[in-house]
Scaffold this motif. Structure first.
Motif, PDB file in Angstrom:
ATOM      1  N   ALA A 175       0.814  -1.215   0.000  1.00  0.00           N
ATOM      2  CA  ALA A 175       0.000   0.000   0.000  1.00  0.00           C
ATOM      3  C   ALA A 175       0.850   1.267   0.000  1.00  0.00           C
ATOM      4  CB  ALA A 175      -0.943  -0.006   1.201  1.00  0.00           C
TER       5      ALA A 175
ATOM      6  N   ILE B 221       0.140   4.117  -2.711  1.00  0.00           N
ATOM      7  CA  ILE B 221      -0.441   5.401  -2.314  1.00  0.00           C
ATOM      8  C   ILE B 221       0.455   6.556  -2.750  1.00  0.00           C
ATOM      9  CG2 ILE B 221      -1.041   6.826  -0.304  1.00  0.00           C
ATOM     10  CD1 ILE B 221      -2.186   4.259   0.979  1.00  0.00           C
TER      11      ILE B 221
ATOM     12  N   PHE C  66      -0.212   6.930  -6.364  1.00  0.00           N
ATOM     13  CA  PHE C  66      -1.570   7.438  -6.554  1.00  0.00           C
ATOM     14  C   PHE C  66      -1.612   8.954  -6.341  1.00  0.00           C
ATOM     15  CE2 PHE C  66      -6.258   6.924  -5.206  1.00  0.00           C
ATOM     16  CZ  PHE C  66      -6.694   6.773  -6.513  1.00  0.00           C
ATOM     17  N   TYR C  67      -0.952   9.418  -5.295  1.00  0.00           N
ATOM     18  CA  TYR C  67      -0.905  10.864  -5.038  1.00  0.00           C
ATOM     19  C   TYR C  67      -0.147  11.585  -6.160  1.00  0.00           C
ATOM     20  CZ  TYR C  67       0.105  15.395  -3.094  1.00  0.00           C
ATOM     21  OH  TYR C  67       0.203  16.748  -2.933  1.00  0.00           O
TER      22      TYR C  67
ATOM     23  N   TRP D 238      -6.847  13.317  -1.374  1.00  0.00           N
ATOM     24  CA  TRP D 238      -7.692  12.149  -1.117  1.00  0.00           C
ATOM     25  C   TRP D 238      -6.988  10.861  -1.545  1.00  0.00           C
ATOM     26  CZ3 TRP D 238     -11.564  11.757   2.069  1.00  0.00           C
ATOM     27  CH2 TRP D 238     -12.333  12.871   2.356  1.00  0.00           C
ATOM     28  N   ALA D 239      -5.934  10.969  -2.356  1.00  0.00           N
ATOM     29  CA  ALA D 239      -5.152   9.791  -2.734  1.00  0.00           C
ATOM     30  C   ALA D 239      -4.486   9.179  -1.506  1.00  0.00           C
ATOM     31  CB  ALA D 239      -4.097  10.163  -3.770  1.00  0.00           C
ATOM     32  N   ILE D 240      -4.271   9.984  -0.499  1.00  0.00           N
ATOM     33  CA  ILE D 240      -3.697   9.493   0.759  1.00  0.00           C
ATOM     34  C   ILE D 240      -4.810   9.331   1.800  1.00  0.00           C
ATOM     35  CG2 ILE D 240      -2.076   9.985   2.638  1.00  0.00           C
ATOM     36  CD1 ILE D 240      -0.535  11.713   0.511  1.00  0.00           C
TER      37      ILE D 240
ATOM     38  N   TRP E 185      -7.970   6.660   1.851  1.00  0.00           N
ATOM     39  CA  TRP E 185      -7.849   5.261   2.253  1.00  0.00           C
ATOM     40  C   TRP E 185      -8.044   5.060   3.749  1.00  0.00           C
ATOM     41  CZ3 TRP E 185      -7.884   1.930  -1.589  1.00  0.00           C
ATOM     42  CH2 TRP E 185      -7.421   2.331  -2.833  1.00  0.00           C
TER      43      TRP E 185
ATOM     44  N   ASN F 191     -13.398   5.864   2.561  1.00  0.00           N
ATOM     45  CA  ASN F 191     -12.513   4.929   1.880  1.00  0.00           C
ATOM     46  C   ASN F 191     -13.260   3.975   0.942  1.00  0.00           C
ATOM     47  OD1 ASN F 191     -13.681   3.396   3.873  1.00  0.00           O
ATOM     48  ND2 ASN F 191     -11.771   2.603   4.694  1.00  0.00           N
TER      49      ASN F 191
ATOM     50  N   PRO G 266     -11.261   6.980  -3.108  1.00  0.00           N
ATOM     51  CA  PRO G 266     -10.186   6.465  -3.960  1.00  0.00           C
ATOM     52  C   PRO G 266     -10.676   6.085  -5.372  1.00  0.00           C
ATOM     53  CG  PRO G 266      -9.978   5.562  -1.767  1.00  0.00           C
ATOM     54  CD  PRO G 266     -11.297   6.281  -1.813  1.00  0.00           C
TER      55      PRO G 266
END
Length: 185
Positions: free
Chosen positions: A50, A54, A57-58, A78-80, A83, A89, A93
């Motif tokens: 993860a 993450i 993703f960010y 919200w990418a962090i 979750w 959550n 995402p």
């Protein structure tokens, strides 16, 4: 993507070991202890997977926002945080992944990849919430399904990362826009 590949293979191996050990006749308490140890091992693997996901993703969300020159419908943070905030959550995402995967601004993403990834990720999370109340035979089935779906989610995440990265490169003009399916290998 390497972490996700290791996670997928690890989930499958743990699931097979779990089924082999737990289906053999033996002490019920030993089986449940082994099952809990395997679940703990899987949770550690998920955590290690993860963290880089993450971070990517960010970075992908921030990059897409910069490319567009305007705010995304879902903020990159919200990418962090998406979750870790209960109930959010289950929504944020996915919405952020959808926002950063669009081929061009204003066009709805047409890939079924995001929905498949999200479902294979959500179902195991829901299974984890009911595992503690399940009896051993049911628990065995739940763990096997959970691990199989997490392995599928990891593989789909690899395809999703590739798809989103390609969309960003096409938008930036680095890759030519082609009519072929980005989901294909």
């Amino acid at each position: 993507m390497v972490f996700l590949g290791f996670h997928a293979v690890g989930c499958l191996i743990i699931a097979l070991v779990c089924e082999a050990i737990l289906l053999s006749p033996g002490d019920l308490e030993d089986s449940k202890t082994m099952l809990n140890a395997l679940i703990g091992l899987e949770m550690m693997a998920m955590l290690l997977t993860a963290i880089p996901f993450i971070i990517w993703f960010y970075a992908a969300a921030a990059n897409r926002q910069k490319q567009l020159g305007r705010a995304l419908p879902v903020a990159p943070w919200w990418a962090i945080g998406g979750w870790f905030i209960p109930f959010a959550n289950f929504v944020y995402p996915y919405h952020l992944a959808e926002a950063i995967s669009k081929p061009e601004p204003g066009i709805k993403s047409t890939t079924p990849l995001l929905g498949a990834w999200w479902i294979t990720l959500l179902v195991p999370l829901l299974i984890m919430r009911v595992q503690s109340k399940a009896a051993l035979p049911t628990l065995q089935i739940l763990v096997f399904v959970e691990l199989g779906m997490l392995a599928a989610a990891a593989v789909l995440a690899i395809f999703m990362i590739r798809y989103i990265n390609n969309q960003h490169l096409k938008f930036a003009g680095v890759l030519p826009a082609t009519p072929v399916d980005d989901f294909a290998l």
